[in-house]
Design a protein around this motif. Structure first.
Motif, PDB file in Angstrom:
ATOM      1  N   HIS A 156       0.831  -1.205   0.000  1.00 22.06           N
ATOM      2  CA  HIS A 156       0.000   0.000   0.000  1.00 22.06           C
ATOM      3  C   HIS A 156       0.871   1.263   0.000  1.00 22.06           C
ATOM      4  CE1 HIS A 156      -3.449   2.545   0.697  1.00 22.06           C
ATOM      5  NE2 HIS A 156      -2.813   3.128   1.701  1.00 22.06           N
ATOM      6  N   GLY A 157       0.643   2.113  -0.983  1.00 20.37           N
ATOM      7  CA  GLY A 157       1.354   3.384  -1.060  1.00 20.37           C
ATOM      8  C   GLY A 157       2.756   3.308  -1.620  1.00 20.37           C
ATOM      9  N   ARG A 160       3.869   4.467  -7.400  1.00 21.92           N
ATOM     10  CA  ARG A 160       3.580   5.861  -7.749  1.00 21.92           C
ATOM     11  C   ARG A 160       3.777   6.088  -9.236  1.00 21.92           C
ATOM     12  NH1 ARG A 160       7.393   8.079  -2.802  1.00 21.92           N
ATOM     13  NH2 ARG A 160       6.181   7.092  -1.111  1.00 21.92           N
ATOM     14  N   CYS A 189      -4.623   1.924  -7.601  1.00 23.03           N
ATOM     15  CA  CYS A 189      -4.828   3.077  -6.726  1.00 23.03           C
ATOM     16  C   CYS A 189      -4.003   4.270  -7.205  1.00 23.03           C
ATOM     17  CB  CYS A 189      -4.468   2.698  -5.299  1.00 23.03           C
ATOM     18  SG  CYS A 189      -4.754   3.999  -4.088  1.00 23.03           S
ATOM     19  N   ALA A 190      -2.728   4.012  -7.555  1.00 26.22           N
ATOM     20  CA  ALA A 190      -1.853   5.091  -8.033  1.00 26.22           C
ATOM     21  C   ALA A 190      -2.351   5.655  -9.355  1.00 26.22           C
ATOM     22  CB  ALA A 190      -0.425   4.569  -8.181  1.00 26.22           C
ATOM     23  N   ARG A 192      -5.487   5.581 -10.609  1.00 29.39           N
ATOM     24  CA  ARG A 192      -6.750   6.305 -10.434  1.00 29.39           C
ATOM     25  C   ARG A 192      -6.519   7.652  -9.778  1.00 29.39           C
ATOM     26  NH1 ARG A 192      -9.259   0.690  -8.311  1.00 29.39           N
ATOM     27  NH2 ARG A 192     -10.029  -0.135 -10.301  1.00 29.39           N
ATOM     28  N   ALA A 193      -5.619   7.698  -8.813  1.00 29.70           N
ATOM     29  CA  ALA A 193      -5.321   8.963  -8.150  1.00 29.70           C
ATOM     30  C   ALA A 193      -4.707   9.966  -9.107  1.00 29.70           C
ATOM     31  CB  ALA A 193      -4.373   8.726  -6.972  1.00 29.70           C
ATOM     32  N   ALA A 194      -4.012   9.446 -10.137  1.00 31.09           N
ATOM     33  CA  ALA A 194      -3.363  10.326 -11.113  1.00 31.09           C
ATOM     34  C   ALA A 194      -4.245  10.633 -12.312  1.00 31.09           C
ATOM     35  CB  ALA A 194      -2.057   9.688 -11.585  1.00 31.09           C
ATOM     36  N   GLY A 195      -5.477  10.095 -12.330  1.00 29.61           N
ATOM     37  CA  GLY A 195      -6.410  10.483 -13.380  1.00 29.61           C
ATOM     38  C   GLY A 195      -6.915   9.398 -14.293  1.00 29.61           C
ATOM     39  N   SER A 196      -6.481   8.164 -14.134  1.00 32.33           N
ATOM     40  CA  SER A 196      -7.005   7.083 -14.982  1.00 32.33           C
ATOM     41  C   SER A 196      -8.489   6.872 -14.696  1.00 32.33           C
ATOM     42  CB  SER A 196      -6.250   5.778 -14.746  1.00 32.33           C
ATOM     43  OG  SER A 196      -4.934   5.841 -15.241  1.00 32.33           O
TER      44      SER A 196
END
Length: 210
Positions: A156-157, A160, A189-190, A192-196
């Motif tokens: 998790h995390g 990036r 998660c990375a 989607r957070a960046a716009g996918s």
């Protein structure tokens, strides 16, 4: 005599599954190919819609090891062919192939990323572009022997978007094998957070029941 034919005479192709003789264009012998357990359909693994044509066992497990630890190009091509042949409609359409990143320490030690080699082979077969936009950070921890909760927490995390890169609108994650889905979930998660807007995944094999 062509170089490949000469090489086959000097070092006959060896089956990745049993160590016996394999054809010059096949990493598995006919007997091991018959032992492959085929899967159908797309399944949800840790929140990511995932397709893998084979169960992660027997000769399929040996194929993953051949790619992961020996960088066998023939294995990558064969694995890509089986993914493409079995993929349901829509799985390998309209998207960019995003290889699951390898931790820099493992990449230095191994010299290559097996997911990138598989993604490149898929790109050649489908015409879909490859987008190596992800990277791993944090400590490199082995996932072997850890239960599902530990694996999910461990990655998790740690994935990036690369500095200067952009997340594709439609991302198709590519990995050699899916077990708990922890790595795919971290990548999704990375992204989607960046716009996918859409993230799905393909792999050569997955753990039965996932």
């Amino acid at each position: 005599m062509p170089l490949r034919a000469l090489a086959s005479l000097l070092a006959p192709p060896v089956c990745a599954g049993c160590g016996g003789h394999a054809g010059s264009t096949e990493p598995l012998c006919p007997a091991c190919r018959l032992e492959l357990r085929w899967l159908t359909g797309v399944t949800d693994v840790a929140g990511v819609r995932t397709f893998a044509p084979l169960a992660y066992e027997g000769p399929a497990r040996a194929m993953v090891r051949a790619l992961k630890f020996r960088g066998a190009t023939l294995a990558a091509d064969a694995m890509a062919a089986q993914i493409v042949a079995g993929a349901p409609r829509g799985v390998l359409e309209r998207g960019r192939l995003v290889p699951v990143p390898l931790h820099p320490r493992r990449l230095r030690r191994r010299g290559f990323n097996q997911a990138e080699r598989l993604a490149a082979a898929l790109s050649r077969r489908t015409g879909l572009p490859m987008d190596d936009c992800l990277h791993r950070a944090g400590r490199a921890r082995t996932q072997v022997g850890r239960d599902r909760a530990e694996r999910l927490a461990g990655v998790h995390g740690t994935v990036r978007i690369r500095p200067g890169a952009a997340a594709p609108e439609r991302a198709i994650l590519v990995d050699d094998v899916v077990t708990t889905g922890a790595t795919a979930a971290a990548c999704a998660c990375a992204l989607r957070a960046a716009g996918s807007l859409e993230v799905r995944a393909v792999a050569y094999a997955r753990t039965p029941g996932r």
